[in-house]
Design a protein around this motif. Sequence first.
Motif, mmCIF file in Angstrom:
data_model
loop_
_atom_site.group_PDB
_atom_site.id
_atom_site.type_symbol
_atom_site.label_atom_id
_atom_site.label_comp_id
_atom_site.label_asym_id
_atom_site.label_seq_id
_atom_site.Cartn_x
_atom_site.Cartn_y
_atom_site.Cartn_z
ATOM 1 N N LEU A 1 0.650 -1.260 0.198
ATOM 2 C CA LEU A 1 -0.025 0.221 0.233
ATOM 3 C C LEU A 1 0.946 1.402 0.090
ATOM 4 O O LEU A 1 0.679 2.302 -0.657
ATOM 5 C CB LEU A 1 -0.731 -0.127 1.339
ATOM 6 C CG LEU A 1 -1.859 -1.123 1.065
ATOM 7 C CD1 LEU A 1 -3.039 -1.253 2.390
ATOM 8 C CD2 LEU A 1 -2.999 -0.685 0.158
ATOM 9 N N THR B 1 1.057 3.683 -3.064
ATOM 10 C CA THR B 1 0.793 5.379 -2.837
ATOM 11 C C THR B 1 1.374 6.032 -3.088
ATOM 12 O O THR B 1 1.291 7.403 -2.902
ATOM 13 C CB THR B 1 -0.721 5.633 -1.424
ATOM 14 O OG1 THR B 1 0.582 5.005 -0.861
ATOM 15 C CG2 THR B 1 -0.978 4.553 -1.516
ATOM 16 N N SER B 2 2.392 5.939 -3.153
ATOM 17 C CA SER B 2 3.452 6.610 -3.688
ATOM 18 C C SER B 2 3.751 7.262 -5.109
ATOM 19 O O SER B 2 4.685 8.080 -5.382
ATOM 20 C CB SER B 2 4.935 5.994 -3.662
ATOM 21 O OG SER B 2 5.432 5.757 -2.240
ATOM 22 N N SER C 1 1.776 8.514 -8.577
ATOM 23 C CA SER C 1 0.529 9.718 -8.635
ATOM 24 C C SER C 1 -0.765 9.339 -8.942
ATOM 25 O O SER C 1 -1.452 9.717 -8.485
ATOM 26 C CB SER C 1 0.795 10.954 -8.561
ATOM 27 O OG SER C 1 1.111 10.563 -10.547
ATOM 28 N N PHE D 1 -1.677 6.895 -8.297
ATOM 29 C CA PHE D 1 -2.540 6.114 -6.702
ATOM 30 C C PHE D 1 -2.861 6.680 -5.578
ATOM 31 O O PHE D 1 -4.129 6.701 -5.128
ATOM 32 C CB PHE D 1 -2.238 4.622 -6.631
ATOM 33 C CG PHE D 1 -1.967 3.615 -7.863
ATOM 34 C CD1 PHE D 1 -2.800 3.037 -8.020
ATOM 35 C CD2 PHE D 1 -0.620 3.605 -8.072
ATOM 36 C CE1 PHE D 1 -2.999 1.947 -8.852
ATOM 37 C CE2 PHE D 1 -0.573 2.092 -8.565
ATOM 38 C CZ PHE D 1 -1.347 1.461 -9.293
ATOM 39 N N SER D 2 -2.315 8.259 -5.665
ATOM 40 C CA SER D 2 -2.418 8.704 -4.119
ATOM 41 C C SER D 2 -3.467 10.065 -4.484
ATOM 42 O O SER D 2 -3.970 9.738 -3.826
ATOM 43 C CB SER D 2 -0.470 9.547 -4.254
ATOM 44 O OG SER D 2 -0.756 10.149 -5.094
ATOM 45 N N ARG D 3 -3.538 10.123 -5.995
ATOM 46 C CA ARG D 3 -4.866 11.582 -6.257
ATOM 47 C C ARG D 3 -5.782 10.776 -5.788
ATOM 48 O O ARG D 3 -7.183 11.262 -6.187
ATOM 49 C CB ARG D 3 -4.901 11.194 -8.246
ATOM 50 C CG ARG D 3 -5.309 11.002 -8.480
ATOM 51 C CD ARG D 3 -4.975 11.350 -10.027
ATOM 52 N NE ARG D 3 -4.046 10.766 -10.760
ATOM 53 C CZ ARG D 3 -3.871 10.651 -11.599
ATOM 54 N NH1 ARG D 3 -4.560 10.885 -12.596
ATOM 55 N NH2 ARG D 3 -2.265 10.615 -12.661
ATOM 56 N N HIS D 4 -6.307 9.029 -5.650
ATOM 57 C CA HIS D 4 -7.596 9.146 -5.269
ATOM 58 C C HIS D 4 -7.197 9.092 -3.811
ATOM 59 O O HIS D 4 -8.561 8.620 -3.655
ATOM 60 C CB HIS D 4 -7.788 7.078 -5.796
ATOM 61 C CG HIS D 4 -7.247 7.169 -7.230
ATOM 62 N ND1 HIS D 4 -8.939 7.895 -8.086
ATOM 63 C CD2 HIS D 4 -6.032 6.734 -8.321
ATOM 64 C CE1 HIS D 4 -8.528 7.994 -9.417
ATOM 65 N NE2 HIS D 4 -7.206 6.625 -9.287
ATOM 66 N N LEU D 5 -6.893 9.361 -2.927
ATOM 67 C CA LEU D 5 -6.838 10.021 -1.625
ATOM 68 C C LEU D 5 -6.692 11.322 -1.590
ATOM 69 O O LEU D 5 -5.803 12.063 -2.102
ATOM 70 C CB LEU D 5 -5.652 8.465 -0.743
ATOM 71 C CG LEU D 5 -5.031 7.324 -0.873
ATOM 72 C CD1 LEU D 5 -4.222 6.631 0.144
ATOM 73 C CD2 LEU D 5 -6.674 6.342 -0.093
ATOM 74 N N TRP E 1 -3.621 9.856 3.027
ATOM 75 C CA TRP E 1 -2.939 9.582 2.496
ATOM 76 C C TRP E 1 -1.515 9.168 3.219
ATOM 77 O O TRP E 1 -1.064 8.547 3.554
ATOM 78 C CB TRP E 1 -2.189 10.189 1.351
ATOM 79 C CG TRP E 1 -0.893 10.163 0.602
ATOM 80 C CD1 TRP E 1 -0.849 9.291 0.076
ATOM 81 C CD2 TRP E 1 0.571 10.280 1.309
ATOM 82 N NE1 TRP E 1 1.010 8.789 -0.443
ATOM 83 C CE2 TRP E 1 1.432 9.595 0.208
ATOM 84 C CE3 TRP E 1 0.922 10.881 2.492
ATOM 85 C CZ2 TRP E 1 2.802 10.219 1.335
ATOM 86 C CZ3 TRP E 1 2.186 11.061 2.682
ATOM 87 C CH2 TRP E 1 3.471 10.527 1.671
ATOM 88 N N LEU F 1 -2.526 6.858 5.813
ATOM 89 C CA LEU F 1 -2.185 5.520 6.227
ATOM 90 C C LEU F 1 -0.614 5.165 5.623
ATOM 91 O O LEU F 1 -0.193 4.441 6.019
ATOM 92 C CB LEU F 1 -2.047 5.406 4.499
ATOM 93 C CG LEU F 1 -1.528 4.264 3.832
ATOM 94 C CD1 LEU F 1 -2.762 2.864 4.454
ATOM 95 C CD2 LEU F 1 -1.556 4.424 1.649
ATOM 96 N N HIS F 2 0.276 6.283 5.397
ATOM 97 C CA HIS F 2 1.458 6.212 5.893
ATOM 98 C C HIS F 2 2.198 6.570 6.874
ATOM 99 O O HIS F 2 3.486 5.770 7.179
ATOM 100 C CB HIS F 2 2.193 7.333 4.817
ATOM 101 C CG HIS F 2 1.997 7.109 3.422
ATOM 102 N ND1 HIS F 2 3.488 7.116 2.559
ATOM 103 C CD2 HIS F 2 1.405 6.937 2.498
ATOM 104 C CE1 HIS F 2 3.447 6.497 1.508
ATOM 105 N NE2 HIS F 2 2.054 6.163 1.131
#
Length: 103
Positions: free
Chosen positions: A5, A9-10, A12, A14-18, A23, A26-27
């Motif tokens: 995960l 999410t690192s 962009s 995927f991370s743009r959906h958070l 984000w 999660l991290h």
Amino acid sequence: MFIALLAATSFSIFSRHLSAAAWKRLHTTGIWVIAIIFALSFLKRVPTVSALYVIPLLIVCVAIAVRLIGKRAQARKRTRAEIRGTSGPNKSGMTPANSRLAG
């Protein structure tokens, strides 16, 4: 699971959906879980495999302690800033009571 995960999410795409808050949550959670897993795996190897596992265990514990101390310092700084913002000096360096007197 967390490593996948965090890696996903690192990027962009995927991370743009958070949201930024999701984000960060999660991290932060992922890093804590990974640190605890490493600490526990080193801890259980100390008595059975080698006492040399104390070294990486101490490194992980120190890293966790530094992180906790930093978080506490940030919280204290934030609290002091909030207190200062309500009754501290303004841009001219005067407290609200002094600026009324200087009038």
